[in-house]
Design an enzyme around this catalytic site. Sequence first.
Site, PDB file in Angstrom:
ATOM      1  N   ARG A   3      -8.215   0.916  10.568  1.00 44.45           N
ATOM      2  CA  ARG A   3      -7.922  -0.331  10.554  1.00 44.45           C
ATOM      3  C   ARG A   3      -8.987  -1.318  11.255  1.00 44.45           C
ATOM      4  O   ARG A   3      -8.698  -2.272  11.222  1.00 44.45           O
ATOM      5  CB  ARG A   3      -6.581  -0.517  11.196  1.00 44.45           C
ATOM      6  CG  ARG A   3      -5.411  -1.114  10.383  1.00 44.45           C
ATOM      7  CD  ARG A   3      -4.149  -1.010  11.067  1.00 44.45           C
ATOM      8  NE  ARG A   3      -3.151  -1.720  10.585  1.00 44.45           N
ATOM      9  CZ  ARG A   3      -2.143  -1.130  10.067  1.00 44.45           C
ATOM     10  NH1 ARG A   3      -1.954   0.118   9.680  1.00 44.45           N
ATOM     11  NH2 ARG A   3      -1.077  -1.765   9.450  1.00 44.45           N
ATOM     12  N   ARG A  62       0.733  -9.685  12.940  1.00 40.29           N
ATOM     13  CA  ARG A  62      -0.009  -8.548  11.903  1.00 40.29           C
ATOM     14  C   ARG A  62      -1.052  -9.062  11.198  1.00 40.29           C
ATOM     15  O   ARG A  62      -2.026  -8.423  10.837  1.00 40.29           O
ATOM     16  CB  ARG A  62       1.153  -7.781  11.302  1.00 40.29           C
ATOM     17  CG  ARG A  62       2.038  -6.815  11.997  1.00 40.29           C
ATOM     18  CD  ARG A  62       3.087  -6.533  11.325  1.00 40.29           C
ATOM     19  NE  ARG A  62       3.156  -5.726  10.091  1.00 40.29           N
ATOM     20  CZ  ARG A  62       4.307  -5.641   9.184  1.00 40.29           C
ATOM     21  NH1 ARG A  62       5.300  -6.368   9.568  1.00 40.29           N
ATOM     22  NH2 ARG A  62       3.935  -4.896   8.393  1.00 40.29           N
ATOM     23  N   ARG A 111      12.601  -3.838   9.054  1.00 40.26           N
ATOM     24  CA  ARG A 111      11.612  -3.126  10.125  1.00 40.26           C
ATOM     25  C   ARG A 111      11.330  -4.044  11.128  1.00 40.26           C
ATOM     26  O   ARG A 111      11.281  -5.240  10.844  1.00 40.26           O
ATOM     27  CB  ARG A 111      10.413  -2.849   9.319  1.00 40.26           C
ATOM     28  CG  ARG A 111      10.130  -1.320   9.065  1.00 40.26           C
ATOM     29  CD  ARG A 111       9.050  -1.192   8.170  1.00 40.26           C
ATOM     30  NE  ARG A 111       7.589  -1.649   8.854  1.00 40.26           N
ATOM     31  CZ  ARG A 111       6.530  -1.454   8.180  1.00 40.26           C
ATOM     32  NH1 ARG A 111       6.403  -0.773   7.109  1.00 40.26           N
ATOM     33  NH2 ARG A 111       5.443  -1.869   8.957  1.00 40.26           N
ATOM     34  N   LYS A 121       0.863  -1.065  -0.109  1.00 42.22           N
ATOM     35  CA  LYS A 121      -0.097   0.038   0.219  1.00 42.22           C
ATOM     36  C   LYS A 121       0.942   1.314   0.013  1.00 42.22           C
ATOM     37  O   LYS A 121       0.449   2.216  -0.631  1.00 42.22           O
ATOM     38  CB  LYS A 121      -0.679   0.068   1.160  1.00 42.22           C
ATOM     39  CG  LYS A 121      -2.024  -0.990   1.296  1.00 42.22           C
ATOM     40  CD  LYS A 121      -2.834  -0.741   2.334  1.00 42.22           C
ATOM     41  CE  LYS A 121      -2.272  -0.869   3.860  1.00 42.22           C
ATOM     42  NZ  LYS A 121      -1.837  -2.243   4.181  1.00 42.22           N
ATOM     43  N   ARG A 177      11.739  -7.379   2.501  1.00 39.85           N
ATOM     44  CA  ARG A 177      11.504  -5.908   2.534  1.00 39.85           C
ATOM     45  C   ARG A 177      12.864  -5.270   3.512  1.00 39.85           C
ATOM     46  O   ARG A 177      13.164  -5.807   4.218  1.00 39.85           O
ATOM     47  CB  ARG A 177      10.139  -5.415   2.990  1.00 39.85           C
ATOM     48  CG  ARG A 177      10.318  -4.040   3.113  1.00 39.85           C
ATOM     49  CD  ARG A 177       8.787  -3.405   3.028  1.00 39.85           C
ATOM     50  NE  ARG A 177       8.028  -3.625   4.358  1.00 39.85           N
ATOM     51  CZ  ARG A 177       7.068  -3.655   4.446  1.00 39.85           C
ATOM     52  NH1 ARG A 177       6.115  -2.527   3.768  1.00 39.85           N
ATOM     53  NH2 ARG A 177       6.093  -3.707   5.516  1.00 39.85           N
TER      54      ARG A 177
END
Length: 272
Positions: free
Chosen positions: A145, A228, A217, A66, A184
């Site tokens: 969310r 998550r 991260r 996103k 990532r």
Amino acid sequence: MNNKMGYAWAMNSNRFFPKNDAAGFMPKHDRTAWLKGGTAVCEMPPRRPLGHAWRIVLLGAPGIGKGTQAELLCERLGTCHLSTGDVFRTAKCLTEQEQTDSMKTALRFMRQGALVPDETVLGLIRDRQRCLRCSGGFLLDGFPRTVAQAEALENFLEKEKVSLTAVLNYELPIEKIVARISGRRLCAGCKAVYHLATLPPRMANVCDRCGGSLFQREDDRPESVEVRMKAYEVSTRPLINFYQSRGLLMSISAEGSPEEIYHRTRLLALGR
Ligand code: ADP
């Protein structure tokens, strides 16, 4: 915060964007009002668009991309990328003394990959409410969310007398999302985003753009990713029905490269 974040892949691809400076990066709104909240003012606010301002919410599981799409869409639409995750990450860079108690609580939840409690998130949005009435429009990423947050957003927007243009819901099978997240890497210096498999830096662990070192991260580590994903299934997925029932939802496949997804988004959602 560096105002060129998130554009590592665009460096190699100027199919959609002209080069705007010597390094080939686009100038961006600085988002100071959003990132700092309170009375902070943007040095480079979005320009008032010629047509209507776009007010978009991005939905989709964590790690689906996103943030990357938000950066691309904002360039195209002239809107501002309002990411709640970026607000928390900005707060993380402050000293202990500078962080408020509620920010410290939020960062504790975030580190574990858990959702920050609604009341903390809504306090943060209230403190930045003027970004929702910005004449340049906005692209919300990471908020709402939960259904409670979506209802609160409806109230905020009603008070500001503005309405959402669309809600873009990105979809991808969970195993592919987990692969995206685990590869990532971010640059510690300029926050450019890389992927070990699909967008590796030219030299391992070194940012192509600024020479900074790359890191993972904290919440991209496997133990946090699981939390998550569960939080998404339980709390965020119900927003698909919420926005469908309001006639705002557009679902878009998040298969392929960022460029392909962006192209799909433009055709499906923006009609160009
Ligand atoms: P991602 O979408 O990749 O998980 P984000 O940058 O949007 O990343 O968010 C990072 C973390 O910040 C989330 O895992 C969560 O802990 C916290 N967070 C961000 N936005 C919200 C929100 N609206 N409600 C609750 N927690 C949030």
